[in-house]
Motif scaffolding. Structure first.
Motif, PDB file in Angstrom:
ATOM      1  N   PRO A  14       0.827  -1.215   0.000  1.00 24.28           N
ATOM      2  CA  PRO A  14       0.000   0.000   0.000  1.00 24.28           C
ATOM      3  C   PRO A  14       0.856   1.258   0.000  1.00 24.28           C
ATOM      4  CG  PRO A  14       0.103  -0.899   2.206  1.00 24.28           C
ATOM      5  CD  PRO A  14       0.868  -1.859   1.335  1.00 24.28           C
ATOM      6  N   VAL A  15       1.692   1.378  -1.031  1.00 29.85           N
ATOM      7  CA  VAL A  15       2.715   2.421  -1.072  1.00 29.85           C
ATOM      8  C   VAL A  15       2.748   3.053  -2.457  1.00 29.85           C
ATOM      9  CG1 VAL A  15       5.211   2.853  -0.921  1.00 29.85           C
ATOM     10  CG2 VAL A  15       4.131   1.232   0.652  1.00 29.85           C
ATOM     11  N   PHE A  16       2.910   4.376  -2.513  1.00 28.93           N
ATOM     12  CA  PHE A  16       3.236   5.031  -3.777  1.00 28.93           C
ATOM     13  C   PHE A  16       4.312   6.074  -3.511  1.00 28.93           C
ATOM     14  CE2 PHE A  16      -0.361   7.439  -2.052  1.00 28.93           C
ATOM     15  CZ  PHE A  16       0.026   8.753  -2.195  1.00 28.93           C
ATOM     16  N   SER A  17       5.057   6.413  -4.550  1.00 37.29           N
ATOM     17  CA  SER A  17       6.234   7.260  -4.376  1.00 37.29           C
ATOM     18  C   SER A  17       6.377   8.230  -5.534  1.00 37.29           C
ATOM     19  CB  SER A  17       7.506   6.395  -4.297  1.00 37.29           C
ATOM     20  OG  SER A  17       7.352   5.342  -3.368  1.00 37.29           O
ATOM     21  N   PHE A  18       6.985   9.378  -5.248  1.00 31.98           N
ATOM     22  CA  PHE A  18       7.179  10.412  -6.258  1.00 31.98           C
ATOM     23  C   PHE A  18       8.644  10.813  -6.389  1.00 31.98           C
ATOM     24  CE2 PHE A  18       2.663  11.261  -5.523  1.00 31.98           C
ATOM     25  CZ  PHE A  18       2.212  11.661  -6.775  1.00 31.98           C
ATOM     26  N   LYS A  19       9.084  10.932  -7.630  1.00 37.41           N
ATOM     27  CA  LYS A  19      10.256  11.738  -7.948  1.00 37.41           C
ATOM     28  C   LYS A  19       9.743  12.905  -8.776  1.00 37.41           C
ATOM     29  CE  LYS A  19      14.466  12.152 -10.663  1.00 37.41           C
ATOM     30  NZ  LYS A  19      15.337  11.547 -11.723  1.00 37.41           N
ATOM     31  N   LEU A  20       9.879  14.117  -8.242  1.00 40.77           N
ATOM     32  CA  LEU A  20       9.454  15.324  -8.936  1.00 40.77           C
ATOM     33  C   LEU A  20      10.696  16.155  -9.208  1.00 40.77           C
ATOM     34  CD1 LEU A  20       6.374  16.227  -6.702  1.00 40.77           C
ATOM     35  CD2 LEU A  20       6.429  14.815  -8.763  1.00 40.77           C
ATOM     36  N   ALA A  21      11.096  16.244 -10.451  1.00 41.84           N
ATOM     37  CA  ALA A  21      12.341  16.923 -10.797  1.00 41.84           C
ATOM     38  C   ALA A  21      12.216  17.540 -12.175  1.00 41.84           C
ATOM     39  CB  ALA A  21      13.514  15.936 -10.745  1.00 41.84           C
ATOM     40  N   ARG A  22      13.265  18.244 -12.587  1.00 41.72           N
ATOM     41  CA  ARG A  22      13.243  18.899 -13.894  1.00 41.72           C
ATOM     42  C   ARG A  22      13.240  17.895 -15.030  1.00 41.72           C
ATOM     43  NH1 ARG A  22      14.268  24.402 -13.466  1.00 41.72           N
ATOM     44  NH2 ARG A  22      14.838  25.062 -11.360  1.00 41.72           N
ATOM     45  N   SER A  23      13.706  16.680 -14.753  1.00 43.16           N
ATOM     46  CA  SER A  23      13.671  15.615 -15.762  1.00 43.16           C
ATOM     47  C   SER A  23      13.511  14.273 -15.057  1.00 43.16           C
ATOM     48  CB  SER A  23      14.954  15.621 -16.606  1.00 43.16           C
ATOM     49  OG  SER A  23      16.082  15.355 -15.794  1.00 43.16           O
ATOM     50  N   GLY A  24      12.949  13.301 -15.771  1.00 44.87           N
ATOM     51  CA  GLY A  24      12.803  11.957 -15.219  1.00 44.87           C
ATOM     52  C   GLY A  24      11.813  11.849 -14.085  1.00 44.87           C
ATOM     53  N   SER A  25      10.843  12.747 -14.026  1.00 44.86           N
ATOM     54  CA  SER A  25       9.856  12.695 -12.936  1.00 44.86           C
ATOM     55  C   SER A  25       9.003  11.447 -13.068  1.00 44.86           C
ATOM     56  CB  SER A  25       8.983  13.944 -12.972  1.00 44.86           C
ATOM     57  OG  SER A  25       9.761  15.093 -12.754  1.00 44.86           O
ATOM     58  N   GLN A  26       8.625  10.876 -11.920  1.00 44.20           N
ATOM     59  CA  GLN A  26       7.961   9.579 -11.949  1.00 44.20           C
ATOM     60  C   GLN A  26       7.116   9.351 -10.711  1.00 44.20           C
ATOM     61  OE1 GLN A  26      10.169   5.919 -13.295  1.00 44.20           O
ATOM     62  NE2 GLN A  26      10.098   5.465 -11.122  1.00 44.20           N
ATOM     63  N   LEU A  27       5.957   8.768 -10.939  1.00 47.74           N
ATOM     64  CA  LEU A  27       5.117   8.259  -9.852  1.00 47.74           C
ATOM     65  C   LEU A  27       5.191   6.746  -9.869  1.00 47.74           C
ATOM     66  CD1 LEU A  27       2.796   8.223  -7.734  1.00 47.74           C
ATOM     67  CD2 LEU A  27       1.208   8.474  -9.640  1.00 47.74           C
ATOM     68  N   THR A  28       5.479   6.145  -8.723  1.00 49.16           N
ATOM     69  CA  THR A  28       5.553   4.699  -8.606  1.00 49.16           C
ATOM     70  C   THR A  28       4.398   4.217  -7.748  1.00 49.16           C
ATOM     71  OG1 THR A  28       7.955   4.701  -8.811  1.00 49.16           O
ATOM     72  CG2 THR A  28       6.960   2.768  -7.799  1.00 49.16           C
ATOM     73  N   ILE A  29       3.609   3.302  -8.304  1.00 52.81           N
ATOM     74  CA  ILE A  29       2.438   2.775  -7.602  1.00 52.81           C
ATOM     75  C   ILE A  29       2.745   1.369  -7.091  1.00 52.81           C
ATOM     76  CG2 ILE A  29       0.012   2.109  -7.825  1.00 52.81           C
ATOM     77  CD1 ILE A  29       0.334   5.040  -8.094  1.00 52.81           C
ATOM     78  N   GLY A  30       2.605   1.149  -5.792  1.00 55.87           N
ATOM     79  CA  GLY A  30       2.829  -0.166  -5.206  1.00 55.87           C
ATOM     80  C   GLY A  30       4.184  -0.340  -4.565  1.00 55.87           C
ATOM     81  N   GLY A  31       4.956   0.734  -4.417  1.00 56.54           N
ATOM     82  CA  GLY A  31       6.265   0.629  -3.796  1.00 56.54           C
ATOM     83  C   GLY A  31       7.106   1.845  -4.099  1.00 56.54           C
ATOM     84  N   SER A  32       8.422   1.654  -4.093  1.00 52.15           N
ATOM     85  CA  SER A  32       9.348   2.733  -4.397  1.00 52.15           C
ATOM     86  C   SER A  32      10.433   2.209  -5.316  1.00 52.15           C
ATOM     87  CB  SER A  32       9.965   3.305  -3.108  1.00 52.15           C
ATOM     88  OG  SER A  32      10.709   2.304  -2.423  1.00 52.15           O
ATOM     89  N   ASP A  33      11.158   3.112  -5.939  1.00 49.75           N
ATOM     90  CA  ASP A  33      12.218   2.763  -6.881  1.00 49.75           C
ATOM     91  C   ASP A  33      13.544   3.195  -6.282  1.00 49.75           C
ATOM     92  OD1 ASP A  33      13.998   2.489  -8.967  1.00 49.75           O
ATOM     93  OD2 ASP A  33      12.661   3.334 -10.477  1.00 49.75           O
ATOM     94  N   SER A  34      14.309   2.236  -5.746  1.00 42.91           N
ATOM     95  CA  SER A  34      15.547   2.553  -5.029  1.00 42.91           C
ATOM     96  C   SER A  34      16.627   3.127  -5.938  1.00 42.91           C
ATOM     97  CB  SER A  34      16.077   1.302  -4.318  1.00 42.91           C
ATOM     98  OG  SER A  34      16.344   0.269  -5.247  1.00 42.91           O
ATOM     99  N   SER A  35      16.476   2.985  -7.249  1.00 43.52           N
ATOM    100  CA  SER A  35      17.465   3.560  -8.164  1.00 43.52           C
ATOM    101  C   SER A  35      17.345   5.078  -8.250  1.00 43.52           C
ATOM    102  CB  SER A  35      17.305   2.963  -9.568  1.00 43.52           C
ATOM    103  OG  SER A  35      16.110   3.405 -10.184  1.00 43.52           O
ATOM    104  N   LEU A  36      16.253   5.626  -7.720  1.00 45.83           N
ATOM    105  CA  LEU A  36      16.013   7.063  -7.836  1.00 45.83           C
ATOM    106  C   LEU A  36      16.463   7.849  -6.605  1.00 45.83           C
ATOM    107  CD1 LEU A  36      12.465   7.063  -9.502  1.00 45.83           C
ATOM    108  CD2 LEU A  36      14.707   7.227 -10.596  1.00 45.83           C
ATOM    109  N   TYR A  37      16.948   7.156  -5.572  1.00 46.89           N
ATOM    110  CA  TYR A  37      17.420   7.882  -4.390  1.00 46.89           C
ATOM    111  C   TYR A  37      18.670   7.233  -3.818  1.00 46.89           C
ATOM    112  CZ  TYR A  37      14.945   4.260  -1.621  1.00 46.89           C
ATOM    113  OH  TYR A  37      14.515   3.075  -1.080  1.00 46.89           O
ATOM    114  N   THR A  38      19.395   7.990  -3.004  1.00 48.76           N
ATOM    115  CA  THR A  38      20.616   7.505  -2.365  1.00 48.76           C
ATOM    116  C   THR A  38      20.428   7.501  -0.858  1.00 48.76           C
ATOM    117  OG1 THR A  38      21.578   9.722  -2.261  1.00 48.76           O
ATOM    118  CG2 THR A  38      22.037   8.422  -4.228  1.00 48.76           C
ATOM    119  N   GLY A  39      21.172   6.620  -0.173  1.00 45.35           N
ATOM    120  CA  GLY A  39      21.065   6.528   1.274  1.00 45.35           C
ATOM    121  C   GLY A  39      19.754   5.889   1.690  1.00 45.35           C
ATOM    122  N   GLY A  40      19.482   5.935   2.985  1.00 44.36           N
ATOM    123  CA  GLY A  40      18.261   5.329   3.502  1.00 44.36           C
ATOM    124  C   GLY A  40      17.093   6.286   3.476  1.00 44.36           C
TER     125      GLY A  40
END
Length: 410
Positions: free
Chosen positions: A235-261
């Protein structure tokens, strides 16, 4: 780490679950209206955005009281599980005001663009009988869908910028990134006011991603329906909101889009994605104490209470109010000395980059730039944390654990 469904932006135990869907990517488009082509701010657009954001929050307070019978705590009276991979939708930043992508509705399915808004909870589109400010938008024709059902209830959504959406409620099939919610409540508008004309509002409609308690329909929002109907592995959704490559992920998160914990903070009141912001730092120095914050992808600005925002700008060398130049609550700073503003959540501080804090020059040739932190008398005991901050981080919304998580972008 969450297993995601990724939706690119143009931003339960159930029986007989359908087979998992492959990841789906939806490209997003970008347009700008807050900053003019010469690098100056569009003051009218900024004032509209501030009015829209604060009034939307007040409207949610009223819906919360209607749905629960209780006043919202922040309302001061101012106005065998089948796993799925994640699905992604590409997002488009419309003038840094809206993050939108594609969904499909009906049988046979028709594709629409919607603003993905964590600061509200309802889905609406222009209906086939909409003749006011609907030109250029794709309309929803309930009669053309075999899965549509009129629930014989009307709706009316009023916004502080004077815009209104009103019409009839229906249930129909809604699909986002290959995930399908059946008998999903939505609104078919018979009226769009000027704030939702194609010139001012690029997507066809809006899809709220908050909790049901602030739904004007008092019906499960799309994401809640996806979870309840076994369409997501988490039951998770996630956002990357940026000048390029913006993305909504439904059902989890995309670890390739962030660093660290991930830094995760509990939701303090289900309705908005509301949590506690520990403090604000200016150039590394703590200025404020803790305050409630609503995390809102449908808001451009960071909106705070007047006393605290005044205190923050007082700590920024060269800052001054821009009441005459832009509007009440806005401030300018020297363009050659944009401050490093940091918002602290949990154990981490996340900085707002000069590029996102700076909304544009006050006027042509001016050495003054308008700041993305704005004061509002409506934000008495809370802040609305929007795009100015969210463009700098990866954000995870967990409806299972009822928490919001932040991480630094890759």
């Amino acid at each position: 780490m969450y297993l995601p469904f990724i939706v690119p932006l143009l931003p339960l135990l159930v029986a007989a679950c359908p087979a998992p869907s492959p990841a789906t990517h939806i490209p997003l488009q970008k347009r700008s209206t807050i900053m003019n082509s010469d690098g100056t701010v569009n003051a009218d657009a900024l004032r509209r955005q501030l009015a829209y954001s604060t009034a939307k929050t007040q409207r949610g307070f009223m819906a919360y009281q209607k749905n629960t019978g209780m006043k919202h705590p922040l309302d001061a009276g101012n106005n065998g599980l089948s796993k799925r991979k994640s699905s992604s939708v590409d997002l488009t930043d419309d003038s840094q005001e809206l993050w939108y992508g594609q969904i499909s509705i009906g049988t046979p399915p028709k594709t629409y663009t919607v603003d993905f808004d964590t600061g509200s909870s309802d889905l609406f589109l222009p209906g086939s009988d909409c003749h006011t400010n609907c030109a250029g938008h794709k309309v929803y024709n309930a009669n053309a869908s075999s899965t549509s059902a009129d629930v014989h209830k009307s709706f009316s959504l009023a916004y502080g910028d004077g815009s209104t959406v009103s019409g009839e409620q229906y249930n129909d099939t809604v699909t986002i990134a290959g995930l399908t919610a059946k008998q999903q409540r939505l609104g078919a508008a018979s009226t769009y006011s000027s704030g939702f004309s194609k010139e001012n509002f690029v997507p066809d409609g809006l899809m709220g991603m908050g909790y049901q308690s602030i739904s004007e329909y008092n019906a499960p929002p799309v994401f809640s329906s996806l979870v309840a109907q076994g369409q997501t592995s988490q039951p998770v959704f996630s956002f990357k909101l940026a000048r390029s490559g913006s993305q909504l992920t439904i059902g989890g998160s995309d670890s390739s889009l962030y660093t660290g914990g991930l830094t995760c903070i509990p939701v303090t009141q289900q309705g908005y994605w509301q949590t506690v912001m520990d403090n604000v730092k200016v150039n590394g120095n703590r200025v404020t104490n803790s305050i409630h914050a609503i995390i809102d992808t449908g808001t451009t600005l960071v909106v705070g209470d007047e006393a605290t925002v005044d205190e923050i700008y007082a700590a920024i060398p060269g800052s001054r109010p821009a009441i005459l130049e832009v509007g009440l609550g806005f401030f300018t700073v020297p363009c050659n000395n944009i401050p490093k503003l940091g918002l602290s959540f949990g154990s981490a501080t996340f900085n707002i980059s000069p590029q996102t804090f700076n909304l544009g020059r006050e006027s042509a040739g001016s050495d003054r730039c308008v700041g993305g932190l704005v004061a509002s008398p409506s934000a008495t005991d809370f802040w609305i944390v929007g795009d100015v901050f969210l463009q700098n981080i990866y954000t995870v919304f967990d409806m299972g654990r009822n928490e919001v998580c932040f991480a630094k972008l890759s």
